[in-house]
Design an enzyme around this catalytic site. Structure first.
Site, PDB file in Angstrom:
ATOM      1  N   ARG A 112       0.866  -1.190   0.000  1.00  8.91           N
ATOM      2  CA  ARG A 112       0.000   0.000   0.000  1.00  8.91           C
ATOM      3  C   ARG A 112       0.891   1.223   0.000  1.00  8.91           C
ATOM      4  NH1 ARG A 112      -5.255   1.207   3.632  1.00  8.91           N
ATOM      5  NH2 ARG A 112      -6.066  -0.100   1.971  1.00  8.91           N
ATOM      6  N   HIS A 139      -7.680   0.883  -6.377  1.00 11.88           N
ATOM      7  CA  HIS A 139      -7.801  -0.048  -5.249  1.00 11.88           C
ATOM      8  C   HIS A 139      -8.466  -1.336  -5.767  1.00 11.88           C
ATOM      9  CE1 HIS A 139      -7.769  -1.439  -1.263  1.00 11.88           C
ATOM     10  NE2 HIS A 139      -8.639  -0.636  -0.684  1.00 11.88           N
ATOM     11  N   GLN A 142     -10.099  -4.070  -3.440  1.00 13.00           N
ATOM     12  CA  GLN A 142     -11.388  -3.651  -2.892  1.00 13.00           C
ATOM     13  C   GLN A 142     -12.518  -3.939  -3.878  1.00 13.00           C
ATOM     14  OE1 GLN A 142     -12.140  -2.166   0.232  1.00 13.00           O
ATOM     15  NE2 GLN A 142     -14.129  -2.815  -0.512  1.00 13.00           N
ATOM     16  N   ASP A 230     -17.801   6.626  -0.859  1.00 11.47           N
ATOM     17  CA  ASP A 230     -16.551   6.459  -0.103  1.00 11.47           C
ATOM     18  C   ASP A 230     -16.331   7.757   0.670  1.00 11.47           C
ATOM     19  OD1 ASP A 230     -14.110   5.564   0.840  1.00 11.47           O
ATOM     20  OD2 ASP A 230     -13.082   5.603  -1.093  1.00 11.47           O
ATOM     21  N   CYS A 269     -16.414   0.928   0.950  1.00  7.08           N
ATOM     22  CA  CYS A 269     -15.199   0.142   1.213  1.00  7.08           C
ATOM     23  C   CYS A 269     -14.780   0.187   2.675  1.00  7.08           C
ATOM     24  CB  CYS A 269     -14.064   0.606   0.309  1.00  7.08           C
ATOM     25  SG  CYS A 269     -13.522   2.306   0.637  1.00  7.08           S
ATOM     26  N   ARG A 297     -13.088  -9.142   1.306  1.00  5.71           N
ATOM     27  CA  ARG A 297     -11.678  -8.808   1.046  1.00  5.71           C
ATOM     28  C   ARG A 297     -10.816 -10.046   1.277  1.00  5.71           C
ATOM     29  NH1 ARG A 297      -9.977  -3.533   1.424  1.00  5.71           N
ATOM     30  NH2 ARG A 297      -8.032  -4.437   0.645  1.00  5.71           N
TER      31      ARG A 297
HETATM   32  N1   CP Z   1     -11.180  -0.645   2.575  1.00  2.00           N
HETATM   33  C1   CP Z   1      -9.887  -0.680   2.941  1.00  2.00           C
HETATM   34  O1   CP Z   1      -8.966  -0.840   2.133  1.00  2.00           O
HETATM   35  O2   CP Z   1      -9.702  -0.557   4.292  1.00  2.00           O
HETATM   36  P1   CP Z   1      -8.308  -0.303   5.021  1.00  2.00           P
HETATM   37  O3   CP Z   1      -7.822   1.047   4.594  1.00  2.00           O
HETATM   38  O4   CP Z   1      -8.631  -0.377   6.484  1.00  2.00           O
HETATM   39  O5   CP Z   1      -7.352  -1.364   4.593  1.00  2.00           O
HETATM   40  N1  NVA Z   2     -10.511   6.298  -0.891  1.00  2.68           N
HETATM   41  C1  NVA Z   2     -10.024   5.860   0.394  1.00  2.68           C
HETATM   42  C2  NVA Z   2     -10.117   4.382   0.499  1.00  2.68           C
HETATM   43  C3  NVA Z   2      -9.709   3.830   1.835  1.00  2.68           C
HETATM   44  C4  NVA Z   2      -9.771   2.335   1.869  1.00  2.68           C
HETATM   45  C5  NVA Z   2      -8.593   6.327   0.588  1.00  2.68           C
HETATM   46  O1  NVA Z   2      -7.816   6.268  -0.370  1.00  2.68           O
HETATM   47  O2  NVA Z   2      -8.248   6.760   1.696  1.00  2.68           O
END
Ligand code: CP
Ligand code: NVA
Length: 313
Positions: A112, A139, A142, A230, A269, A297
């Site tokens: 990430r 993502h 997700q 989101d 998400c 997930r």
């Molecule tokens: N939805 C998601 O990716 O959650 P986290 O940021 O907690 O991993």
């Molecule tokens: N759009 C959000 C998703 C978190 C899982 C972010 O990037 O923070």
């Protein structure tokens, strides 16, 4: 640690890189893995026994971190979790050298990081599969889980209508990729200032994705099987007040869900902010599928790992 014998490692960077059949294959595998999980038959199936998988986090995470950790254990592999800060990712040495070194220790890397460019650089120099656990651009893990959730509740997603309301962020970008591959009609309501970037719209046009762009969330949800939103402020965003002011009319409340119809489901998400992008009675109400979505997930990512490491030693 070797990748695909004689070939390139199987990276999972974006759903755009996959064919319809490949995405459907991952979904079928995720569904089968979930059924096995439900029956408590995990100990009989350890396809990644003895493998080692690194999880690297430059940003915080609950779901991605825990679902990958648990999934990797369930598949029989060993997990190593490091933060980007611990290894001073991209600072202490080049991304390329990090990729080369990690490839000598582990069989796959899930990462990430905000920079999608650096993700692709890491994948370029890694000789093992690299999995995108969220960048500022996309993502895909997700959205694979989102589609699994949609199909559990409503059947095949092919030809169905999905509405997105709010910020055109990384999760939406992966939905655009999925829409093109799976013949989904994707209706997107955003303020003009937070509309999808040109790059993703150009990609969608080239791939003949069925997108509708509007400023009106009611127009987006009309006829939708699924309504998605989101958070208003994603990781790496700094303009909180500006975003809140623009996005307030895009909140998913019960009135908006009613406009979609009684059978429509709600996805998010997570993490969610009740009272901001979604009203509490929607996310905690009968149309919400967010807890299944979070669980999926685990199953979707196990499918990705099994696929990525198939035919490797
Ligand atoms: N939805 C998601 O990716 O959650 P986290 O940021 O907690 O991993
Ligand atoms: N759009 C959000 C998703 C978190 C899982 C972010 O990037 O923070």
């Amino acid at each position: 640690m070797t990748g695909i014998a004689g070939g390139k490692p199987r990276h999972f960077l974006d759903l755009a890189d996959f064919t319809t059949a490949e995405i459907e294959g991952l979904l079928a595998s995720a569904k089968a893995l979930k059924a096995r999980h439900r029956k408590g038959e995990l100990g009989d199936y350890l396809p990644l026994l003895g493998r080692k998988i690194a999880l690297v986090f430059q940003q915080p995470s609950l779901r991605t971190r825990m679902s990958f950790d648990v999934g990797i254990n369930e598949l029989g592999a060993h997990v190593l979790i490091v933060s980007g800060d611990e290894i001073e990712l991209g600072q202490r040495e080049s991304i390329a050298d990090t990729a080369r070194v990690m490839s000598r220790y582990v069989d796959a890397i899930m990462i990430r990081m905000l920079s999608h460019l650096e993700l692709t650089e890491l994948a370029h120099y890694a000789s093992v599969p690299v999995i995108n656990g969220l960048t500022k651009k996309s993502h895909p893990c997700q959205v694979l889980a989102d589609i699994q959730t949609f199909e559990e509740r409503l059947g095949s997603i092919r030809g169905r209508t999905v509405a997105w309301t709010g910020d055109a962020n990384n999760v939406l970008a992966s939905w655009v990729h999925a829409a093109a591959r799976l013949d989904v009609k994707l209706k997107i309501a955003t303020p003009e200032q937070l509309a999808p970037p040109k790059e993703i719209l150009d990609w969608a046009a080239r791939e003949k994705a069925d997108l509708t762009l509007t400023r009106d969330p009611y127009e987006a949800v009309s006829g939708a099987d699924c309504v998605i939103t989101d958070c208003w402020v994603s990781m790496g965003d700094s303009d909180r007040e500006y975003r809140h002011n623009l996005l307030r009319p895009y909140q998913v409340d019960q009135r908006l869900m009613d406009a979609a119809g009684r059978d429509a489901i709600f996805l998010h998400c997570l993490p969610a902010k009740r009272g901001e992008e979604v009203a509490a009675d929607v996310i905690d109400g009968p149309q919400s599928a967010v807890w299944d979505e979070a669980e999926n997930r685990l199953h979707a990512q196990k499918a990705v790992l099994v696929w990525a490491l198939a035919d490797t030693k």
